[in-house]
Design a protein around this motif. Sequence first.
Motif, PDB file in Angstrom:
ATOM      1  N   ALA A 120       0.854  -1.240  -0.142  1.00 31.68           N
ATOM      2  CA  ALA A 120      -0.135  -0.039  -0.049  1.00 31.68           C
ATOM      3  C   ALA A 120       0.918   1.229  -0.183  1.00 31.68           C
ATOM      4  O   ALA A 120       1.427   1.429   0.981  1.00 31.68           O
ATOM      5  CB  ALA A 120      -0.908  -0.039   1.324  1.00 31.68           C
ATOM      6  N   LEU A 121       0.765   2.058  -1.169  1.00 35.46           N
ATOM      7  CA  LEU A 121       1.802   3.142  -1.283  1.00 35.46           C
ATOM      8  C   LEU A 121       1.298   4.220  -0.285  1.00 35.46           C
ATOM      9  O   LEU A 121       0.073   4.415  -0.119  1.00 35.46           O
ATOM     10  CB  LEU A 121       1.400   3.660  -2.560  1.00 35.46           C
ATOM     11  CG  LEU A 121       2.405   2.619  -3.703  1.00 35.46           C
ATOM     12  CD1 LEU A 121       2.093   3.082  -5.168  1.00 35.46           C
ATOM     13  CD2 LEU A 121       3.570   2.176  -3.385  1.00 35.46           C
ATOM     14  N   PRO A 122       2.096   5.074   0.365  1.00 31.44           N
ATOM     15  CA  PRO A 122       1.939   6.048   1.330  1.00 31.44           C
ATOM     16  C   PRO A 122       1.391   7.412   0.774  1.00 31.44           C
ATOM     17  O   PRO A 122       1.724   7.634  -0.295  1.00 31.44           O
ATOM     18  CB  PRO A 122       3.194   6.349   2.111  1.00 31.44           C
ATOM     19  CG  PRO A 122       4.181   6.011   1.066  1.00 31.44           C
ATOM     20  CD  PRO A 122       3.642   4.843   0.362  1.00 31.44           C
ATOM     21  N   VAL A 123       0.113   7.898   1.324  1.00 31.37           N
ATOM     22  CA  VAL A 123      -0.706   8.950   0.924  1.00 31.37           C
ATOM     23  C   VAL A 123      -0.648   9.978   2.286  1.00 31.37           C
ATOM     24  O   VAL A 123      -0.908   9.137   3.226  1.00 31.37           O
ATOM     25  CB  VAL A 123      -1.690   8.866  -0.039  1.00 31.37           C
ATOM     26  CG1 VAL A 123      -1.238   8.375  -1.191  1.00 31.37           C
ATOM     27  CG2 VAL A 123      -2.805   8.167   0.668  1.00 31.37           C
ATOM     28  N   ALA A 124      -0.794  11.223   2.156  1.00 24.74           N
ATOM     29  CA  ALA A 124      -1.131  11.950   3.241  1.00 24.74           C
ATOM     30  C   ALA A 124      -2.211  12.967   3.175  1.00 24.74           C
ATOM     31  O   ALA A 124      -2.972  13.159   4.027  1.00 24.74           O
ATOM     32  CB  ALA A 124       0.048  12.613   3.810  1.00 24.74           C
ATOM     33  N   GLU A 125      -2.454  13.597   1.772  1.00 28.13           N
ATOM     34  CA  GLU A 125      -3.570  14.571   1.698  1.00 28.13           C
ATOM     35  C   GLU A 125      -4.872  13.933   1.293  1.00 28.13           C
ATOM     36  O   GLU A 125      -4.683  12.881   0.695  1.00 28.13           O
ATOM     37  CB  GLU A 125      -3.095  15.786   0.614  1.00 28.13           C
ATOM     38  CG  GLU A 125      -1.644  16.083   1.051  1.00 28.13           C
ATOM     39  CD  GLU A 125      -1.808  17.173   2.135  1.00 28.13           C
ATOM     40  OE1 GLU A 125      -2.893  17.703   2.436  1.00 28.13           O
ATOM     41  OE2 GLU A 125      -0.757  17.492   2.938  1.00 28.13           O
ATOM     42  N   PRO A 126      -5.788  14.521   1.723  1.00 28.36           N
ATOM     43  CA  PRO A 126      -7.078  14.244   1.212  1.00 28.36           C
ATOM     44  C   PRO A 126      -7.231  14.189  -0.375  1.00 28.36           C
ATOM     45  O   PRO A 126      -6.857  15.478  -1.001  1.00 28.36           O
ATOM     46  CB  PRO A 126      -8.289  15.237   1.777  1.00 28.36           C
ATOM     47  CG  PRO A 126      -7.441  15.666   3.039  1.00 28.36           C
ATOM     48  CD  PRO A 126      -5.947  15.834   2.694  1.00 28.36           C
ATOM     49  N   GLY A 127      -7.695  13.111  -0.735  1.00 26.73           N
ATOM     50  CA  GLY A 127      -8.015  12.928  -2.307  1.00 26.73           C
ATOM     51  C   GLY A 127      -6.539  12.765  -3.121  1.00 26.73           C
ATOM     52  O   GLY A 127      -6.497  12.571  -4.206  1.00 26.73           O
ATOM     53  N   LEU A 137       0.766  -1.823 -10.512  1.00 29.41           N
ATOM     54  CA  LEU A 137       1.512  -2.800  -9.970  1.00 29.41           C
ATOM     55  C   LEU A 137       1.471  -2.527  -8.485  1.00 29.41           C
ATOM     56  O   LEU A 137       1.434  -3.439  -7.612  1.00 29.41           O
ATOM     57  CB  LEU A 137       3.104  -2.637 -10.332  1.00 29.41           C
ATOM     58  CG  LEU A 137       3.381  -2.793 -11.726  1.00 29.41           C
ATOM     59  CD1 LEU A 137       4.746  -2.543 -12.079  1.00 29.41           C
ATOM     60  CD2 LEU A 137       3.147  -4.382 -12.061  1.00 29.41           C
ATOM     61  N   ALA A 138       1.282  -1.207  -8.035  1.00 26.62           N
ATOM     62  CA  ALA A 138       0.926  -0.931  -6.648  1.00 26.62           C
ATOM     63  C   ALA A 138       0.317   0.118  -6.738  1.00 26.62           C
ATOM     64  O   ALA A 138       0.308   1.286  -7.549  1.00 26.62           O
ATOM     65  CB  ALA A 138       2.500  -0.784  -6.117  1.00 26.62           C
ATOM     66  N   THR A 139      -0.605   0.387  -5.496  1.00 23.91           N
ATOM     67  CA  THR A 139      -1.443   1.700  -5.432  1.00 23.91           C
ATOM     68  C   THR A 139      -1.795   1.892  -3.809  1.00 23.91           C
ATOM     69  O   THR A 139      -1.012   1.187  -3.111  1.00 23.91           O
ATOM     70  CB  THR A 139      -2.792   1.451  -6.278  1.00 23.91           C
ATOM     71  OG1 THR A 139      -3.618   2.450  -6.102  1.00 23.91           O
ATOM     72  CG2 THR A 139      -3.325   0.341  -5.343  1.00 23.91           C
ATOM     73  N   SER A 140      -1.984   3.212  -3.885  1.00 25.06           N
ATOM     74  CA  SER A 140      -2.305   3.919  -2.815  1.00 25.06           C
ATOM     75  C   SER A 140      -3.625   3.238  -1.996  1.00 25.06           C
ATOM     76  O   SER A 140      -4.388   2.705  -2.825  1.00 25.06           O
ATOM     77  CB  SER A 140      -2.286   5.254  -2.571  1.00 25.06           C
ATOM     78  OG  SER A 140      -3.293   5.948  -3.449  1.00 25.06           O
TER      79      SER A 140
END
Length: 477
Positions: free
Chosen positions: A81-88, A101-104
Amino acid sequence: MTSRGGESGTAGVGVRGWWGRSLRLRLTLVTAGLLCLALVAGAVALTAVLSRSRVAALDDIVRARATTVATLAAEDRMPDALPVAEPGEIVQVLDADGRVLATSPTASRTLPLIPLAEVTRLTGDAPTDQVALATTTASGYDGSARVAVVGVEVAGAPATVVASMPLQEVQGLLSALRVSLIGVVPVLTALLALAVWLALGRALHPVDQLRRAAEQVAVTGGPGALPVPRGDDELAALARTLNRMLDRLEEASARQRSFVADAAHELRSPIAALRATLDVARSHPDSYAPGELVEELAGETARMQVLVDDLLLLARVGSRPLRTARVDLREVVEQVLAAPGAPWTTVAGGVPGASGSSGVTVQVIGDGAATADAGALARAVRNLVENAARHAASAVQVTLDEGRVVVDDDGPGIAEPDRDRVFERFVRLDDSRQRGAGGAGLGLAIARELAREQGGDIRLTGSPTDGLRAVLTLPPG
C-alpha cells in the motif's frame, strides 16, 4: 454623405450630452467607473495569483509523492500500500502496459489512475527519471487533476509512478471567489459613487453659492459681492479674485456714470455760450468787428476742449495698468516747469528760460526719487503747480524729498474745513482763490486721483508763507 453627416451629428449630440451634464454627475460617474475598473482588474489579478499559488502547492505535493515512491521502487522497498497523506491524494505504479503494480489505499488495484496513452503524452521525450507535471482530465478518479509522472524500474522492468491531486477544491475556491467578487464589485462601486456624490455636493456647495450670487449681480446690474467660503482654499481665493473684479467693474461703471453726469453738467455752459454768440452773430452780423467773433469763439472752444480733456482723464484713471518705475522727482518737476507757455518764471534751482505772464516765480529745492508712472506723476505735479501759481501772490516753492513733493504758495490759502472739499470735482471756492482766469475745478481732483492710483496721496495744509501747502506723497524710489 448623408450617412456620414448623420453619424457625425449623432456623435456631436453624444459629446454635447455628456458635457451638458452637471460637473457633480460627471465626476461621480468617472470616479465610480475608474473604481469599478480597478476592482475588476484587482479581482482578475487576485484570481490569477490564488490559482497559481494553489496549483503550485498541489505540484509540490504530487512531485514529492512521486519522488518518494520512485525512490522506494528503485531501492526495492516498495510496500503493498503506497503511502499518501493529503485528502484526495492518489499514487500508483504502472507497468509498461499500463497495468497497476502498486497503489495507494485511495485507489483501485485494477483501475489505473490515468490510461497508458495519457502517460505517454505527459512524459513525452522527457528523461525517464525526471518528474513531469501537468493538468489532466483523463483521470479515472477525478474530473480534473494535477499529476506528477516519473519513470522507474521495478524488478528490472520499466514502470511509471503516477501521483495526483484533484483540482476540484481549487476550482471551487476560485468559483466562489468570482461569485463573491461579482457581487462585491457592484456594491463597492455603488457605495463609492454615493460617497463621491455626497462629498462633491458638499465641496461644490460654495461654487453653487458663488454662481447664485453672480447671477443675482448679473440680473440686478448693480454692485454686489460674492460670498467668500470659510478657509483659505482655491474656492476662497477664486471668490476674493471675483470680488476684486466686481469692485473694478463697479469702479469703471461709476467713472463712466460720473463722466456722463459731469460732461452733461459742465459742457452745458460753454455750449450755451457758443450758441448765444452764434445766434447774436447770425441775427446782428454788424455787431462784431472783423476777427472779434473768431477770437471769442476760440476762447470758448479752448475752454471746452480743456474741460473735455480733463473729464476724459478722470474717466480713464484706474482703467489701465500703470508703468511704474523709479522716477527722478527733480527731473519730472523741471520738465513740468519748462513746458512752453507756463504762467510762471523759474528762478535759481528751476529751469532757466521758462517764463510766463502771471508774474509768479517758481523755485525748486532739493532732490528725491519715487516709484511712479512718469506721465501720471508729471500731470499731478503740473496740476499742483498750476493751482499754486494761479492763487499765489508772487512766489511758489517746490520742495523735493524721497517719495515726496511739497508745493507752497504765498496766496490767501484755504480755510481748514474746505481743504478736503476742494478735491471734489467742479468745486470752486470764493474769489480769493480764483485769481486770473480760474479753472473748471478739476485740477486738484485729477491730481489726487492720479496720486492714489500710484499708491500715494495728496493732502493740503497751511504754508509757512501764510498761503497753501500741497503735499504729494508717493512710494519711495
